[in-house]
Design an enzyme around this catalytic site. Structure first.
Site, PDB file in Angstrom:
ATOM      1  N   GLU A  99       0.826  -1.209   0.000  1.00 17.40           N
ATOM      2  CA  GLU A  99       0.000   0.000   0.000  1.00 17.40           C
ATOM      3  C   GLU A  99       0.859   1.258   0.000  1.00 17.40           C
ATOM      4  O   GLU A  99       1.583   1.511   0.966  1.00 17.40           O
ATOM      5  CB  GLU A  99      -0.905   0.010   1.237  1.00 17.40           C
ATOM      6  CG  GLU A  99      -1.751   1.260   1.360  1.00 17.40           C
ATOM      7  CD  GLU A  99      -2.571   1.298   2.639  1.00 17.40           C
ATOM      8  OE1 GLU A  99      -3.507   2.108   2.704  1.00 17.40           O
ATOM      9  OE2 GLU A  99      -2.261   0.522   3.570  1.00 17.40           O
ATOM     10  N   GLU A 101     -11.916   2.219   5.970  1.00 19.04           N
ATOM     11  CA  GLU A 101     -10.802   2.530   6.872  1.00 19.04           C
ATOM     12  C   GLU A 101     -10.712   4.046   7.026  1.00 19.04           C
ATOM     13  O   GLU A 101      -9.894   4.706   6.407  1.00 19.04           O
ATOM     14  CB  GLU A 101      -9.484   1.970   6.326  1.00 19.04           C
ATOM     15  CG  GLU A 101      -8.358   2.051   7.349  1.00 19.04           C
ATOM     16  CD  GLU A 101      -6.970   2.021   6.706  1.00 19.04           C
ATOM     17  OE1 GLU A 101      -6.078   1.393   7.287  1.00 19.04           O
ATOM     18  OE2 GLU A 101      -6.782   2.642   5.650  1.00 19.04           O
TER      19      GLU A 101
END
Length: 258
Positions: free
Chosen positions: A140, A237
């Protein structure tokens, strides 16, 4: 139809961690993800998942020593054994709990050829271990405001690393919040990178709050994901503006049913 997971490391933080599973289920989620569940025994986590009829999607590799400035270990030369130990721990948890994805954290280290090679080598070795368990590793890019000094910051950098690793079970974690800040042009990137995307996460930009505010039209993002045939999970998130439950109205605003 898109499937959404509650990230219980960010959501329901008003509750103890093990109580967040029930809260997520009561709020209508069927899937959860989290960052670092390792303070909790596997049996306790399995019990919470089963009691609440939840499936765990993803965890992160342990970050190392946060107090010492660690934020992942994958790209740090000289910490290869530590990273592999962290990955082994994650593999034990996900294989025991039915999850299929591990976010391999790169760590805070300058972008050098040595760090790049370290990350590639660590991912190759990790992917080979994960493949036998049916687990996908994801990497990520993080934005430089939220995670200054982090090794992986741009989509193209991640694409290059994934190509060099050359393992089908290493994919991109496409976090819209981070990539909007660093790269922009989100829908075009989703279209272009779809074959490499293993997971998507969402939050408002710039606030990182519920995705019903800020500069991103998430209804358009969700429509694009459905149009291009994204079959993975979308992780919620974000950092709630106030209470998690009150903020979940974003799902009705954006037409999300799951």
């Amino acid at each position: 139809m898109l499937r959404f997971a509650a990230n219980i490391s960010f959501l329901f933080k008003e509750l103890p961690f093990l109580d967040r599973f029930a809260a997520a289920a009561e709020a209508g989620f069927k899937l959860v993800e989290c960052h670092w569940p390792y303070d909790n025994p596997i049996d306790a986590l399995r019990d919470k998942l089963e009691r609440n009829r939840l499936s765990l999607v993803m965890v992160n590799t342990a970050p190392g020593n946060l107090d010492a400035g660690d934020f992942g270990l994958g790209a740090i030369p000289g910490r290869e054994a530590d990273f592999q130990a962290a990955l082994d721990q994650s593999l034990l948890y996900v294989s025991s709990l039915g999850a299929t994805h591990i976010h391999c954290m790169a760590g805070k280290v300058p972008v050098t050829a040595t760090a790049h090679r370290t990350f590639v080598d660590n991912l190759r070795r990790g992917a080979d271990k994960a493949a036998g368990k049916g687990v996908t590793l994801v990497i990520e890019p993080l934005n430089t405001r939220s995670a200054p000094g982090y090794f992986l910051t741009h989509a193209q950098q991640a694409v290059d690393i994934i190509g060099e690793v050359g393992r089908p079970n290493v994919k991109l974690l496409f976090d819209v919040f981070h990539l909007q800040i660093m790269d922009g042009d989100i829908i075009t990137k989703l279209e272009k990178l779809l074959p490499l995307i293993g997971h998507v996460q969402i939050a408002a930009v710039p606030s990182r709050a519920e995705p019903d505010e800020g500069e991103i039209n998430y209804r358009a993002v969700f429509d694009a994901l459905e149009r291009i045939g994204y079959a993975g999970i979308v992780g919620a998130e974000y950092l709630p503006r106030a209470g998690t439950r009150e903020g979940l109205v974003w799902r009705q605003k954006l037409g999300v049913s799951d």
